[in-house]
Design an enzyme around this catalytic site. Sequence first.
Site, PDB file in Angstrom:
ATOM      1  N   LYS A  76       2.610   2.310   2.294  1.00 37.97           N
ATOM      2  CA  LYS A  76       2.436   2.833   3.787  1.00 37.97           C
ATOM      3  C   LYS A  76       3.530   2.377   4.718  1.00 37.97           C
ATOM      4  O   LYS A  76       3.850   1.314   5.128  1.00 37.97           O
ATOM      5  CB  LYS A  76       1.104   2.330   4.340  1.00 37.97           C
ATOM      6  CG  LYS A  76       0.373   3.207   5.575  1.00 37.97           C
ATOM      7  CD  LYS A  76      -0.913   2.969   5.807  1.00 37.97           C
ATOM      8  CE  LYS A  76      -1.693   3.853   6.749  1.00 37.97           C
ATOM      9  NZ  LYS A  76      -3.064   3.900   6.758  1.00 37.97           N
ATOM     10  N   LYS A 105       0.743  -1.239  -0.171  1.00 41.60           N
ATOM     11  CA  LYS A 105       0.064  -0.089   0.000  1.00 41.60           C
ATOM     12  C   LYS A 105       0.837   1.240  -0.060  1.00 41.60           C
ATOM     13  O   LYS A 105       0.391   2.319   0.054  1.00 41.60           O
ATOM     14  CB  LYS A 105      -0.932   0.044   1.244  1.00 41.60           C
ATOM     15  CG  LYS A 105      -2.033  -1.028   1.210  1.00 41.60           C
ATOM     16  CD  LYS A 105      -2.904  -0.878   2.386  1.00 41.60           C
ATOM     17  CE  LYS A 105      -2.404  -1.259   3.560  1.00 41.60           C
ATOM     18  NZ  LYS A 105      -3.351  -0.978   4.834  1.00 41.60           N
TER      19      LYS A 105
HETATM   20  N1  CTP Z   1     -10.199   5.828  12.325  1.00 39.85           N
HETATM   21  C1  CTP Z   1     -11.112   6.601  13.081  1.00 39.85           C
HETATM   22  N2  CTP Z   1     -10.943   7.922  13.291  1.00 39.85           N
HETATM   23  C2  CTP Z   1      -9.757   8.324  13.444  1.00 39.85           C
HETATM   24  C3  CTP Z   1      -8.777   7.657  12.782  1.00 39.85           C
HETATM   25  C4  CTP Z   1      -9.122   6.231  12.318  1.00 39.85           C
HETATM   26  O1  CTP Z   1     -12.333   6.402  13.241  1.00 39.85           O
HETATM   27  N3  CTP Z   1      -9.472   9.697  13.757  1.00 39.85           N
HETATM   28  C5  CTP Z   1     -10.689   4.559  11.993  1.00 39.85           C
HETATM   29  C6  CTP Z   1     -10.573   4.404  10.517  1.00 39.85           C
HETATM   30  O2  CTP Z   1     -11.854   4.823   9.722  1.00 39.85           O
HETATM   31  C7  CTP Z   1     -10.473   3.171  10.254  1.00 39.85           C
HETATM   32  C8  CTP Z   1      -9.733   2.564  11.700  1.00 39.85           C
HETATM   33  O3  CTP Z   1      -9.825   3.452  12.419  1.00 39.85           O
HETATM   34  O4  CTP Z   1     -11.812   2.233  10.229  1.00 39.85           O
HETATM   35  C9  CTP Z   1      -8.420   2.100  11.490  1.00 39.85           C
HETATM   36  O5  CTP Z   1      -7.804   3.456  10.810  1.00 39.85           O
HETATM   37  P1  CTP Z   1      -6.090   3.590  10.609  1.00 39.85           P
HETATM   38  O6  CTP Z   1      -5.978   3.983   8.972  1.00 39.85           O
HETATM   39  O7  CTP Z   1      -5.485   2.610  11.057  1.00 39.85           O
HETATM   40  O8  CTP Z   1      -6.011   4.910  11.167  1.00 39.85           O
HETATM   41  P2  CTP Z   1      -5.460   6.381  10.800  1.00 39.85           P
HETATM   42  O9  CTP Z   1      -5.246   7.201  12.048  1.00 39.85           O
HETATM   43  O10 CTP Z   1      -6.689   6.749   9.707  1.00 39.85           O
HETATM   44  O11 CTP Z   1      -4.088   6.112  10.035  1.00 39.85           O
HETATM   45  P3  CTP Z   1      -3.293   6.818   8.946  1.00 39.85           P
HETATM   46  O12 CTP Z   1      -3.481   8.294   9.364  1.00 39.85           O
HETATM   47  O13 CTP Z   1      -2.125   6.282   8.766  1.00 39.85           O
HETATM   48  O14 CTP Z   1      -4.332   6.597   7.468  1.00 39.85           O
END
Ligand code: CTP
Length: 135
Positions: free
Chosen positions: A53, A51
């Site tokens: 990431k 991905k």
């Molecule tokens: N999620 C959420 N609220 C946030 C961050 C994440 O509800 N503020 C949810 C995402 O929508 C997903 C789950 O947590 O269903 C896991 O998300 P993940 O992508 O691991 O976390 P992020 O903080 O969004 O990571 P990144 O910034 O790397 O995208």
Amino acid sequence: MGIKDGKFKTVLTYGTFDLLHYGHLEILRRASLLGDKLIVGVSTDKFNEIKGKTCVLPYQKRKELIESLDYVDKVIPEDNWDQKVTDIQDNDIDIFVMGDDWKGKFNELKVFCEVIYFPRTNGISSTKLRSILDD
Ligand code: CTP
């Protein structure tokens, strides 16, 4: 919510969960309340590479953190885009949950189980936390 329609309900969600934060806790808490058992797919390091990431924490650590939560019953590895249907069938999943940043993206799973998108928690993300650590 417990047993609905006389059936034990199992919920499934996925994520990377790098630098576990309160947005993660909120979605996992809300997902757990939909059923009796919550299974979380955590993306593996290999899948993150695919991905594009980069995480601070390796899979083993992210997995241990998610497993330590009372809301969570089981962690499974997510290592490709196409495993969701098999995971749903193998684990007898009733409800699939994702944050609404994925809204509409998993509607094809509705033939296998209920699909629910929860609003994201404002103001926090792993990306934001990683940028602070990088300072
Ligand atoms: N999620 C959420 N609220 C946030 C961050 C994440 O509800 N503020 C949810 C995402 O929508 C997903 C789950 O947590 O269903 C896991 O998300 P993940 O992508 O691991 O976390 P992020 O903080 O969004 O990571 P990144 O910034 O790397 O995208």
